[in-house]
Every structure is written in structure tokens, then in C-alpha cells.
Scaffold this motif. Structure first.
Motif, PDB file in Angstrom:
ATOM      1  N   ASN A  60      74.103  -1.911 -52.017  1.00  0.00           N
ATOM      2  CA  ASN A  60      75.329  -2.016 -52.003  1.00  0.00           C
ATOM      3  C   ASN A  60      75.584  -2.934 -50.474  1.00  0.00           C
ATOM      4  O   ASN A  60      76.437  -4.139 -50.936  1.00  0.00           O
ATOM      5  N   LEU A  61      75.886  -2.741 -49.271  1.00  0.00           N
ATOM      6  CA  LEU A  61      75.217  -3.359 -48.502  1.00  0.00           C
ATOM      7  C   LEU A  61      75.284  -4.865 -48.084  1.00  0.00           C
ATOM      8  O   LEU A  61      75.291  -5.977 -48.008  1.00  0.00           O
ATOM      9  N   ALA A  62      73.611  -4.983 -48.483  1.00  0.00           N
ATOM     10  CA  ALA A  62      73.529  -6.223 -48.426  1.00  0.00           C
ATOM     11  C   ALA A  62      74.292  -7.021 -49.865  1.00  0.00           C
ATOM     12  O   ALA A  62      73.804  -8.222 -49.329  1.00  0.00           O
ATOM     13  N   ARG A  63      73.668  -6.467 -51.330  1.00  0.00           N
ATOM     14  CA  ARG A  63      74.520  -7.465 -51.542  1.00  0.00           C
ATOM     15  C   ARG A  63      75.605  -7.667 -51.889  1.00  0.00           C
ATOM     16  O   ARG A  63      76.204  -8.539 -53.216  1.00  0.00           O
ATOM     17  N   ARG A  64      76.586  -6.911 -51.234  1.00  0.00           N
ATOM     18  CA  ARG A  64      77.788  -7.262 -51.077  1.00  0.00           C
ATOM     19  C   ARG A  64      78.647  -6.558 -52.318  1.00  0.00           C
ATOM     20  O   ARG A  64      79.265  -7.445 -52.838  1.00  0.00           O
ATOM     21  N   ARG A  65      78.100  -5.647 -53.169  1.00  0.00           N
ATOM     22  CA  ARG A  65      78.485  -5.071 -54.087  1.00  0.00           C
ATOM     23  C   ARG A  65      78.576  -3.382 -54.725  1.00  0.00           C
ATOM     24  O   ARG A  65      77.557  -3.364 -53.907  1.00  0.00           O
ATOM     25  N   SER A  66      79.239  -2.287 -55.056  1.00  0.00           N
ATOM     26  CA  SER A  66      79.354  -1.444 -54.912  1.00  0.00           C
ATOM     27  C   SER A  66      78.622  -1.379 -56.719  1.00  0.00           C
ATOM     28  O   SER A  66      77.908  -0.214 -56.121  1.00  0.00           O
ATOM     29  N   HIS A  67      78.344  -1.828 -57.245  1.00  0.00           N
ATOM     30  CA  HIS A  67      78.421  -2.116 -58.849  1.00  0.00           C
ATOM     31  C   HIS A  67      79.425  -0.455 -59.567  1.00  0.00           C
ATOM     32  O   HIS A  67      79.028   0.517 -60.370  1.00  0.00           O
ATOM     33  N   LEU A  68      80.306  -0.611 -58.355  1.00  0.00           N
ATOM     34  CA  LEU A  68      81.865   0.543 -59.305  1.00  0.00           C
ATOM     35  C   LEU A  68      82.301   0.176 -59.722  1.00  0.00           C
ATOM     36  O   LEU A  68      83.500  -0.747 -59.358  1.00  0.00           O
ATOM     37  N   ILE A  69      83.341   0.417 -60.889  1.00  0.00           N
ATOM     38  CA  ILE A  69      84.579   0.195 -61.278  1.00  0.00           C
ATOM     39  C   ILE A  69      84.947   1.106 -61.709  1.00  0.00           C
ATOM     40  O   ILE A  69      85.659   2.394 -61.869  1.00  0.00           O
ATOM     41  N   GLY A  94      73.608   0.765 -68.856  1.00  0.00           N
ATOM     42  CA  GLY A  94      72.982   0.220 -69.096  1.00  0.00           C
ATOM     43  C   GLY A  94      72.798  -1.392 -68.009  1.00  0.00           C
ATOM     44  O   GLY A  94      71.869  -1.988 -68.053  1.00  0.00           O
ATOM     45  N   THR A  95      73.972  -1.095 -67.173  1.00  0.00           N
ATOM     46  CA  THR A  95      73.946  -2.464 -66.518  1.00  0.00           C
ATOM     47  C   THR A  95      74.012  -2.228 -65.060  1.00  0.00           C
ATOM     48  O   THR A  95      74.385  -2.658 -64.204  1.00  0.00           O
ATOM     49  N   GLY A  96      73.978  -0.598 -64.610  1.00  0.00           N
ATOM     50  CA  GLY A  96      74.276  -0.911 -63.503  1.00  0.00           C
ATOM     51  C   GLY A  96      75.427  -0.165 -62.967  1.00  0.00           C
ATOM     52  O   GLY A  96      75.088   0.586 -61.292  1.00  0.00           O
ATOM     53  N   TYR A  97      75.751  -0.155 -63.535  1.00  0.00           N
ATOM     54  CA  TYR A  97      77.584  -0.330 -63.303  1.00  0.00           C
ATOM     55  C   TYR A  97      77.392   1.574 -63.553  1.00  0.00           C
ATOM     56  O   TYR A  97      78.127   1.991 -64.692  1.00  0.00           O
ATOM     57  N   ARG A  98      78.703   1.768 -62.849  1.00  0.00           N
ATOM     58  CA  ARG A  98      79.047   3.441 -62.608  1.00  0.00           C
ATOM     59  C   ARG A  98      81.221   3.417 -63.098  1.00  0.00           C
ATOM     60  O   ARG A  98      81.461   2.630 -62.256  1.00  0.00           O
ATOM     61  N   LEU A  99      81.033   4.570 -63.653  1.00  0.00           N
ATOM     62  CA  LEU A  99      82.948   4.494 -64.072  1.00  0.00           C
ATOM     63  C   LEU A  99      83.920   5.523 -62.959  1.00  0.00           C
ATOM     64  O   LEU A  99      82.551   7.056 -63.279  1.00  0.00           O
TER      65      LEU A  99
ATOM     66  N   TYR B 119      69.940  10.083 -58.490  1.00  0.00           N
ATOM     67  CA  TYR B 119      69.915   8.996 -57.179  1.00  0.00           C
ATOM     68  C   TYR B 119      69.690   7.154 -57.163  1.00  0.00           C
ATOM     69  O   TYR B 119      71.016   6.423 -56.581  1.00  0.00           O
ATOM     70  N   ALA B 120      70.078   7.209 -58.821  1.00  0.00           N
ATOM     71  CA  ALA B 120      70.602   5.514 -58.439  1.00  0.00           C
ATOM     72  C   ALA B 120      71.673   5.931 -58.597  1.00  0.00           C
ATOM     73  O   ALA B 120      72.106   4.160 -57.820  1.00  0.00           O
ATOM     74  N   SER B 121      72.632   6.709 -58.648  1.00  0.00           N
ATOM     75  CA  SER B 121      74.248   6.055 -58.221  1.00  0.00           C
ATOM     76  C   SER B 121      74.884   7.034 -57.271  1.00  0.00           C
ATOM     77  O   SER B 121      75.589   6.699 -56.824  1.00  0.00           O
TER      78      SER B 121
END
Lengths: 342, 342
Positions: A60-69, A94-99, B119-121
Motif C-alpha cells: 500500500n505504501l509503495a503503491r499509494r493505495r489502500s484498496h479500502l472502500i 475479485g478486485t482486491g478492494y475491501r469494504l 493475509y491478503a487483507s
DNA sequence: TTGAAAGCGCTAACAT
DNA sequence: ATGTTAGCGCTTTCAA
């Protein structure tokens, strides 16, 4: 079982064990091209053996994205909230994003704190529902923060924001028209929480239908509710104790309709023979009460799904906020019947 | 407004602007001691001016903690799930931890994938509910992963894991005993989803109560349900079409009890005059149906709150898994009455 | 196709 | 009370 106890394997461990650079390992675990399939396999295998799982925080740090909604809601109806969550989650699969869920107890608490909360949680974007998404303060805050966000079921007059809606006014009109067509002339409404824009729109649709039928809306037949079962029960009692009681009651959501139904049962008024009751939303509750509710199906699940889709697009490709209007349906069940004669 | 567009201020920006080291800024934003209040204030002020918000990913990486808790559940009842969520969230408030939800559609999908998902999350810990938390495969996986986890409402015979329960068997016994004391002799049960341990326990309590009253449980009076409204409706229909139909039906949760109630309404069987129906859980639904359900109050909200408390302690201080048993209550409303005479 | 080096933005450990 | 120096474990250049 191969890794040391208490210490997770890192990308470096895998690289060393596989005899490649960490960049190659990174490529493999991100399904990037330019890796010989032979090496790819080897890396995967070593990763498995070492029980390697990429560190989320580092990524997340490297990508600057948390993938958290984040999903922000106030909780009028459990069934409604569940639909929202499941709809959003379906799109996220399937997107890797979490809620992440943020039930808001008191709107005042979140006013001015929304953006801080988003930053503090590191969210990539948020889904906001009524009444928050219609609150000018909150909306302003969100807008000026330039955070990706999308509104579900909010006010349709604001079009510079991403949002998914239905036409609440038209739906309420159709519902009232249906009741009118059953011969009812004395029709009451239980209004939803007034801070929800939809409550006002549904009231307007109701009034328009009455006027179109040549009936002047009467203040005594418009009772304020709060979208909760309890408020529906109380409104129902007031309405049904009225000297000249209505023959039909339109509730602004299913929970309140269930409350009205209960009031009718208490007073031994048979539904739909002596009283018609209709709801709005078609949440799971609509089928659990007796008689099952005639109601407007608001596709909450699909709305949440669509909203999430729009949000994801904003986050990933920075596209402009989109808007969508979904269609509603009149669902005829057993809680509304012909107006009683005499 | 002070910071460059499209670039968030970092700890370094604040440090430079405030004329201190980044460590001091870190101290201020983490409420650590050893900073002169004068400087503290200055840093806060500069932070505000620069619209500085600590980067969550960086903090997580350095601290080796995501501050994310996962709630895994299968969705039998929206009201139940909402209680779970709200309870967990209540304990999380003010801690900096957030709640991620993982509804599981199909247990087979998560079997063997639970730990990977965690882990993925990047979860710090998980809360698991039935039936997953009673699934040996999933439990094993969790146990051998050494991830902090806690079970809510699971099997109470497994005590090496952190869990919060009520005594389902005793509660069902008490509920059945109450019905027996109302004079009923022909009592049926709608069993919950058999993969939920609690369904079996409730059945056992029911049987024990009958035997204690000198009644031998009868297979025809034990119908399999699935904890859903629909399954309760179908079970109710079967039971009530029975030649020698029961005078009382005990449903293993409120949703199914609501279904049984609906079946009774369909057949014009007055409740509780000719038929008594009781539920289990006391979710919001119990009060929304007619007549309101006599039921066992399972303190789901408090259980989730307590479970979260236990989990947090495991995460933060590495304490051993704790167990808690909360008390239940018999809630008497209007769906059960004296057995019909004759 | 592969790898080395330089961050990402913070906290921890250790000075001072 | 404050600052310096290393990391944390990845991804991103950019070079080979």
C-alpha cells in the motif's frame, strides 16, 4: 512450516530461496509480464513453501493505495443496510478492494469529521448514503477534499456528484395512483425522516397523485415518521384512532409499513379488507409481515453495486463522476385491496 | 489549501515548516510524552495549516499492524448480522481499529482460503461466527496459523479457543419448559441449519424438556429448517397441515418463527389462541411481526462487543484466548398462550 | 528478460 | 525534551 516461528517470510526470503532478485518475485506475485514461465513457477513454488504472503502495508505504501472502500450509513433498517453491503461487496469481489463499514449514529458527530475519518482510515474512496449524502455540510466537505466518493439514493437534483438513484417522486406517485385506482379516497401517508431527501420526494409524489385525482392533501393525513418500525407503529396508532380514519395508508418505507400493520392488528382492523397499507423499498421485511406488503421495489442491492462500480472507476482511472438512475417496480402483494364500501 | 495540489503533506513537510525534527512531529501526532506543550501546539497548528494527515500505510508498515479487524459471517438473518456488526463496532470505537466485513456465501469457498484472505487483507485479527466457527477444517486452519481470532456463539465444547457463547441447550430447555407450563403437550420444533452447532444444542434442550415432562419426542414433530424465513414458512405449512397438528411450535430462531406465524395466518389459525409460536434470539424482527414473539433473548450485540474485547486484548497484549458465557433471558410477549382446551 | 538502487512515509531504538 | 539513523517490505524507476 518452513518459515521461522513468529516471522513472516518477506520478498527477500523468497528471492534468496529462489535464486532471483526481489523484483522478479514482485513480478510474479503481481502477475506482471516479462518473467520466464519456468522462473515464474519456481518462484510460486518457493513462495508456497515459505508460506509467503505479500505484506499489505508495504504494498500500500509503495503503491499509494489502500484498496479500502468505506461505506457510511445511518441505520434506519437492518434489511436495507444489509442489501447495501451485499451489493457493494458483490462488485468488490475479485478486485482486491475491501469494504469497511461506518455506521453513523449521530450525523452531528460526522459533520466536519468525515474527511478526517477517511484519512485516518486511509480509504481510497467512500460510498455515502442518505441522509448524510444529502447533508450540505458533509457534501461540501467531501467535494472540496477531492476524495473519490459516490452517493446512493440521494437527492437527484445535485448532478455534479457521482450518484445512483431512483425517481422517488415518480415511484411514490405510481404507488399512490395504484391505491387510488383501488377506489380509496381517504389516503394517509407516513412521512420518512425529513432529513432524507427521499422522504420529501415521496411525499411530493404522493401529493401530486392525490391532486391529479382531484383530492386535496390534508395535513391530518400526513404524519411524520422516522423510517423506523417504532415510528410507523406510533403513526399508525394516531392515524387509526382518528375519528374519520383513512382507508389506506402509504408508508415511506417497509419498516414503517410493518409498524402501521401492527397498529391495525392491535385495533383488530382487518387488512386489506378494512384498511390498505403499502410500503416502500421491498426489503426482506416486506415478505415477513402479514399480510405481505404491496410496495415499491427499490433495487438497493443493484444500486449499491452500481455505485461501487462508479467509485472504482473514479479511483482507478480518475474518470469524471458518473450518474445512474435505476428503475423501480410496483410489487403487488396482499396488503392493499379495494376500498371498503360504505 | 496551503499544500501543493495533488500532493499530501508528509511528516517531513510539517517538521520543516514547524522547525522541528520529524520525530517530534511523530510524537505530537501519536500523543506521546516528552514534547513541550508550546512545541506541541505549534506542530498541531502547522499540521492543520498544511492539512497534514499521517499516512496510514506508512504507519502500518512501521508498526507492523494494520488496525483492521475482519468479521466473517454467513447471512441467515439481516437483523442478526446487523447486531453483530454494531456490537463489534461499539467496542472498536475510539481504538483506531476498523471493521472489515466478509460475508461468506458458500462455506466451501472459504474452507482452506480463510487464512489467505486474512493475509491478503492484512487483518490483525478476525471474528468468526457460526457455522464457520464450528467447521473443523476452518477451525484447524485458524488454529495452526496462530492468527488472533475469536468465535461468537459457537460450539461451547471447544475451549482452547477464544469464544463467547450462551448456553443454547439450557435456553431451549427453558423455552420449551415455558411452553409446557402453558399446558401444551403436542409441541413441535423447527430445527435450524444443522451445520450450526447451536441448532443441535437447541434441539437437545427441547428434547430434554419434553422428556422431563414425560413426553417422548416424536420425529414428525421435528422439522428441519435453515434459519431463514422461507424455511420457517415451509416448515410451518407442513406442520400445520398435519392431521394431528401441534398446539405449539418452537422455532430455532426468530426468522423461522416469523415464517411459522405466516403459515398460521395463511391457514387462519389464530395465534396464540389455537397455536403458540415461540422464537429464539430476540432480534429486531421479533417485535415487527404479529403477534410479537415470545422468544429467548440472545445478547448478540453484547456477545460481539465482548468477543471484540477479547480479540483486541489478544492482539495488543498477546494474552491467552479467553472464554465468556453470557446469560440469556426468556422474553414473554404475545405469540404464546395457554394450550387450547379440547 | 532480469536486477540494483532509490524511494514510499512513517516509527523504533538510540543518541544527545 | 529533542533529534539521528535505521529500518518496515514492498514497487518504481532505470540500467543492463
Amino acid at each position: 512450516m518452513t518459515s521461522k516461528i513468529g516471522k513472516r517470510a518477506t520478498i527477500r526470503d523468497v528471492a534468496k530461496a529462489a535464486g532471483v532478485s526481489i523484483k522478479t518475485v514482485s513480478r510474479v506475485f503481481n502477475d506482471e509480464p516479462n518473467v520466464r514461465s519456468e522462473i515464474r513457477e519456481k518462484v510460486r513454488h518457493v513462495g508456497q513453501k515459505l508460506n509467503y504472503h505479500p505484506n499489505v502495508a508495504a504494498r500500500n505504501l509503495a503503491r499509494r493505495r489502500s484498496h479500502l472502500i468505506g461505506l457510511f450509513f445511518e441505520n434506519p433498517s437492518p434489511a436495507y443496510v444489509t442489501e447495501l453491503q451485499m451489493g457493494a461487496l458483490k462488485r468488490l469481489r475479485g478486485t482486491g478492494y475491501r469494504l469497511l463499514i461506518f455506521p453513523v449514529e449521530n450525523r452531528a458527530d460526522i459533520r466536519g469529521a468525515m474527511v478526517s475519518t477517511v484519512y485516518a482510515s486511509g480509504l481510497d474512496g467512500v460510498i455515502v448514503t442518505p441522509p448524510m449524502c444529502d447533508d450540505p455540510v458533509i457534501l461540501d466537505e467531501l467535494l472540496s477534499s477531492h476524495l473519490p466518493f459516490v452517493r446512493v439514493a440521494g437527492d437527484n437534483s445535485i448532478d455534479k456528484t457521482a450518484s445512483v438513484i431512483i425517481d422517488d417522486e415518480a415511484a411514490a406517485f405510481d404507488l399512490a395512483e395504484y391505491v387510488l385506482r383501488l377506489g380509496h379516497r381517504r389516503i394517509a401517508i407516513v412521512i420518512g425522516d425529513e432529513t432524507h431527501r427521499s422522504a420529501g420526494l415521496r411525499l411530493m409524489g404522493f401529493r401530486r397523485a392525490l391532486r391529479t385525482a382531484g383530492i386535496e392533501p390534508e395535513p391530518a393525513m400526513e404524519i411524520q415518521g422516522a423510517f423506523t418500525f417504532q415510528s410507523g407503529l406510533e403513526a399508525g396508532r394516531r392515524l387509526l384512532h382518528h375519528a374519520n380514519r383513512p382507508t389506506a395508508i402509504l408508508a415511506s418505507n417497509d419498516d414503517m409499513a410493518a409498524g402501521v400493520l401492527q397498529a391495525a392488528h392491535e385495533l383488530r382492523i382487518p387488512v386489506p379488507q378494512k384498511l390498505s397499507v403499502v410500503g416502500f423499498d421491498d426489503t426482506a421485511l416486506a415478505k415477513m409481515v402479514w399480510p405481505q406488503l404491496t410496495t415499491i421495489r427499490q433495487p438497493v442491492f443493484e444500486m449499491a453495486e452500481r455505485a461501487t462500480d462508479i467509485l472504482l472507476r473514479q479511483i482507478e482511472t480518475g474518470t469524471a463522476p458518473e450518474t445512474a438512475k435505476l428503475s423501480y417496480d410496483l410489487v403487488i402483494r396482499f396488503s392493499a385491496g379495494e376500498a371498503p364500501t360504505g
